[in-house]
Design an enzyme around this catalytic site. Structure first.
Site, PDB file in Angstrom:
ATOM      1  N   ASP A 122       0.845  -1.193   0.000  1.00 15.59           N
ATOM      2  CA  ASP A 122       0.000   0.000   0.000  1.00 15.59           C
ATOM      3  C   ASP A 122       0.884   1.247   0.000  1.00 15.59           C
ATOM      4  OD1 ASP A 122      -2.502   1.255  -0.060  1.00 15.59           O
ATOM      5  OD2 ASP A 122      -2.444   1.602   2.098  1.00 15.59           O
ATOM      6  N   TYR A 124       1.191   5.836  -0.416  1.00 15.91           N
ATOM      7  CA  TYR A 124       0.819   7.055   0.310  1.00 15.91           C
ATOM      8  C   TYR A 124       1.064   8.187  -0.676  1.00 15.91           C
ATOM      9  CZ  TYR A 124       1.049  10.026   4.621  1.00 15.91           C
ATOM     10  OH  TYR A 124       0.852  10.947   5.632  1.00 15.91           O
ATOM     11  N   HIS A 129      -3.700  14.281   0.850  1.00 14.79           N
ATOM     12  CA  HIS A 129      -3.864  13.377   1.989  1.00 14.79           C
ATOM     13  C   HIS A 129      -2.627  13.407   2.878  1.00 14.79           C
ATOM     14  CE1 HIS A 129      -4.885   9.803   4.317  1.00 14.79           C
ATOM     15  NE2 HIS A 129      -3.721   9.268   3.981  1.00 14.79           N
ATOM     16  N   ARG A 138       2.098  15.463  12.969  1.00 10.25           N
ATOM     17  CA  ARG A 138       3.422  16.040  13.259  1.00 10.25           C
ATOM     18  C   ARG A 138       3.441  17.563  13.231  1.00 10.25           C
ATOM     19  NH1 ARG A 138       4.335  11.664  10.013  1.00 10.25           N
ATOM     20  NH2 ARG A 138       4.050  12.997   8.194  1.00 10.25           N
ATOM     21  N   GLU A 195     -10.113   4.185   4.107  1.00 10.33           N
ATOM     22  CA  GLU A 195      -9.277   4.928   3.165  1.00 10.33           C
ATOM     23  C   GLU A 195      -9.773   4.609   1.763  1.00 10.33           C
ATOM     24  OE1 GLU A 195      -5.102   4.197   3.962  1.00 10.33           O
ATOM     25  OE2 GLU A 195      -5.098   5.743   5.530  1.00 10.33           O
ATOM     26  N   GLU A 197      -9.263   4.255  -1.910  1.00 14.10           N
ATOM     27  CA  GLU A 197      -8.090   4.039  -2.758  1.00 14.10           C
ATOM     28  C   GLU A 197      -8.493   3.284  -4.026  1.00 14.10           C
ATOM     29  OE1 GLU A 197      -4.579   2.504  -0.868  1.00 14.10           O
ATOM     30  OE2 GLU A 197      -5.145   3.267   1.121  1.00 14.10           O
ATOM     31  N   ASP A 227      -8.884   0.631   2.399  1.00 15.63           N
ATOM     32  CA  ASP A 227      -7.844   0.235   3.349  1.00 15.63           C
ATOM     33  C   ASP A 227      -8.310   0.627   4.753  1.00 15.63           C
ATOM     34  OD1 ASP A 227      -5.436  -0.417   4.553  1.00 15.63           O
ATOM     35  OD2 ASP A 227      -4.454   1.459   3.966  1.00 15.63           O
ATOM     36  N   ARG A 231      -6.899   4.251  13.469  1.00 17.16           N
ATOM     37  CA  ARG A 231      -6.045   5.436  13.619  1.00 17.16           C
ATOM     38  C   ARG A 231      -5.350   5.510  14.969  1.00 17.16           C
ATOM     39  NH1 ARG A 231      -5.253   6.346   8.490  1.00 17.16           N
ATOM     40  NH2 ARG A 231      -7.158   6.893   7.363  1.00 17.16           N
ATOM     41  N   GLN A 234      -2.545   3.073  14.879  1.00 21.55           N
ATOM     42  CA  GLN A 234      -1.541   3.610  13.957  1.00 21.55           C
ATOM     43  C   GLN A 234      -0.688   4.709  14.610  1.00 21.55           C
ATOM     44  OE1 GLN A 234      -3.351   5.161  10.391  1.00 21.55           O
ATOM     45  NE2 GLN A 234      -1.416   5.652   9.399  1.00 21.55           N
ATOM     46  N   TYR A 238       3.342   3.630  14.567  1.00 20.01           N
ATOM     47  CA  TYR A 238       3.852   3.789  13.193  1.00 20.01           C
ATOM     48  C   TYR A 238       5.318   4.201  13.068  1.00 20.01           C
ATOM     49  CZ  TYR A 238       3.829   8.924  12.820  1.00 20.01           C
ATOM     50  OH  TYR A 238       4.115  10.252  12.944  1.00 20.01           O
ATOM     51  N   LYS A 247      -3.355  -1.534   9.988  1.00 26.16           N
ATOM     52  CA  LYS A 247      -3.824  -1.758   8.625  1.00 26.16           C
ATOM     53  C   LYS A 247      -4.109  -3.229   8.353  1.00 26.16           C
ATOM     54  CE  LYS A 247      -2.825   2.501   7.236  1.00 26.16           C
ATOM     55  NZ  LYS A 247      -3.742   3.392   6.528  1.00 26.16           N
ATOM     56  N   THR A 251      -8.670  -5.320   4.267  1.00 24.54           N
ATOM     57  CA  THR A 251      -8.658  -4.415   3.125  1.00 24.54           C
ATOM     58  C   THR A 251      -9.700  -4.960   2.154  1.00 24.54           C
ATOM     59  OG1 THR A 251      -6.308  -3.933   3.393  1.00 24.54           O
ATOM     60  CG2 THR A 251      -7.268  -3.494   1.225  1.00 24.54           C
ATOM     61  N   THR A 343      -4.533   6.701  -0.035  1.00 28.25           N
ATOM     62  CA  THR A 343      -5.790   7.442   0.083  1.00 28.25           C
ATOM     63  C   THR A 343      -5.841   8.577  -0.931  1.00 28.25           C
ATOM     64  OG1 THR A 343      -5.749   6.973   2.425  1.00 28.25           O
ATOM     65  CG2 THR A 343      -7.279   8.671   1.696  1.00 28.25           C
ATOM     66  N   GLU A 357      -9.385  12.790   7.976  1.00 32.56           N
ATOM     67  CA  GLU A 357      -9.245  14.125   7.380  1.00 32.56           C
ATOM     68  C   GLU A 357     -10.573  14.872   7.368  1.00 32.56           C
ATOM     69  OE1 GLU A 357      -7.327  12.000   3.855  1.00 32.56           O
ATOM     70  OE2 GLU A 357      -6.834  14.105   3.529  1.00 32.56           O
TER      71      GLU A 357
HETATM   72 MN    MN Z   1      -3.802   3.123   2.743  1.00 36.56          MN
END
Ligand code: MN
Length: 415
Positions: A122, A124, A129, A138, A195, A197, A227, A231, A234, A238, A247, A251, A343, A357
């Site tokens: 997968d 990004y 996104h 962050r 997500e 996708e 996906d 959260r 994650q 992560y 994840k 899926t 995403t 989001e």
């Molecule tokens: Mn994904």
């Protein structure tokens, strides 16, 4: 490009996902004890390719459609892919002998995974996104990681977790740590998300690095892909190796493989580069597709609200670029590998492809048509992705990619 007419009347409606221009490939069973087998969607019907092959309508090659996956056919390569599409187009065209005996109503079948997923990676790859999520995780000054404008970032997922549309998905347990807590707890995910996708399906193997053009030639087709993402799991797990259990619950992919050939009229370019890409990632032509996408959310027993509308052309990296990058190390790719696009979010708020989001981390809950609000998914919620490329008087659609959230197990370690 305009609508190609079929003797199958429902395939000529401007609203069907499956006109003659599409011819997507799936695996279905009819519940009468017969095996799942390969078929092609046409209007509201499926042409049974196992039966057509048995009647000698598909050429004299060894049978490849009497199995519950498209891998054997994909392996035959682009020439065979083109021949089958030409044969099916001729068989189903207006003016050809009608063969209703080879048709099965889509309403009466069960759909299965259309191919054996060899491995699943997968990515990004939507800048909108990545910027939104990075800002939340962050802060705005570190939103895009320093490598993002150079590398199609990805992580290796699990083929075993890929399920077909219609499969219920259970809310996972995992390690969660509240921002103000000292230590994590083991508990059901509280921030379960989707997500939106696209999934690219690799139809030819590689053994060594391939160019973007070769990568594009290796892609057999595309599906919609959700996906599912935990959260809170994650956010804690992560760094530094990327997502893992967040994840891995499931899926979901749509049941019909829309071929690259069907999407050909809808090719479009990736956006302007802010930083020049290294040569090996240069695209020889347009490698994205103009595909309208939307996400529907229906709480249990309630009407569905469309919570997002976006387009696949919003991506920064194409699947061909991702696949080429995936092989740079010499990593072999296999027939049946699945590549999630990442995403797909656009620049506008309503174009965001995840609740994380859309609700801005839960600070701005989304209001549904029923009056309820959502920051993340609740038990019983049904999520449905839809997508279609739009031609003149027809659409090349993907069918629905849907799944319902089941409550977490009471205690996963209780016998
Ligand atoms: Mn994904």
């Amino acid at each position: 490009m305009s609508l190609m007419k079929s003797w199958m009347e429902s395939a000529n409606s401007p609203d069907t996902d499956f006109p003659l221009n599409n011819l997507p490939y799936g695996v279905f069973s009819t519940g009468d004890g017969s095996m799942p087998r390969c078929g092609v969607a046409i209007g509201d019907q499926i042409l049974d390719l196992c039966a057509a092959e048995g009647d000698g309508l598909l050429g004299d090659a060894a049978p490849v459609f009497d199995v519950p996956y498209w891998n054997d056919f994909m392996e035959l390569g682009p020439e065979a892919w083109g021949e089958l599409r030409a044969t099916l187009t001729a068989l189903l065209s207006d003016g050809a002998d009608a063969r209703p005996d080879l048709l099965v109503a889509q309403a009466e079948v069960q759909m299965h995974l259309p191919f054996n997923v060899a491995e699943y990676t997968d990515f990004y790859a939507s800048k909108h996104h990545a910027t939104n999520v990075g800002t939340m995780f962050r802060g705005p000054e570190n939103a895009l990681p320093p490598n993002w404008l150079s590398i199609p970032i990805g992580y290796n997922g699990r083929a075993s977790s890929v399920v077909v549309s219609g499969t219920d998905v259970r809310r996972p347990w995992g390690q969660l740590k509240a921002p103000d807590a000292d230590l994590p707890v083991f508990a059901p995910c509280k921030r379960f998300d989707l997500e939106l996708e696209m999934g690219a399906i690799v139809g030819q193997p590689s053994d060594g690095p391939v160019s973007v053009q070769q990568a594009d030639d290796m892609i057999f087709g595309y599906v919609l892909l959700n996906d599912w993402s935990a959260r809170d799991i994650q956010a804690w797990e992560y760094q530094p190796l990327g997502p893992f259990q967040a994840k891995a619950a499931a899926t979901t992919i749509s049941p019909w493989i829309v071929t690259k050939a069907a999407l050909e009229p809808f090719r479009c370019d990736t956006p302007e580069r802010e930083r020049p890409l290294l040569d090996y990632l240069a695209e020889p032509g347009p490698m994205l597709y103009d595909i309208d996408l939307e996400v529907g959310l229906a709480p249990e027993g309630q009407i569905e609200t469309t919570i997002s509308r976006t387009n696949y052309r919003e991506m920064y990296y194409s699947s061909a670029q991702q696949l080429a990058h995936h092989t740079t190390s010499g990593c072999p790719m296999r027939v049946g590998d699945l590549l999630g696009s990442g995403t797909i979010s656009g620049p506008e708020k309503h174009q965001r492809g995840a609740l994380l989001e859309l609700s801005w981390g839960g600070k701005e809950p989304v209001t549904l048509d029923s009056g309820e609000t959502r920051s993340f998914l609740e038990d019983g919620d049904r999520l449905t992705l839809r997508g279609a490329a739009r031609g003149d008087g027809y659409r090349v659609g993907f069918g629905a990619c849907t799944g319902r959230v089941l409550p977490a197990l009471e205690d996963p370690f209780q016998p």
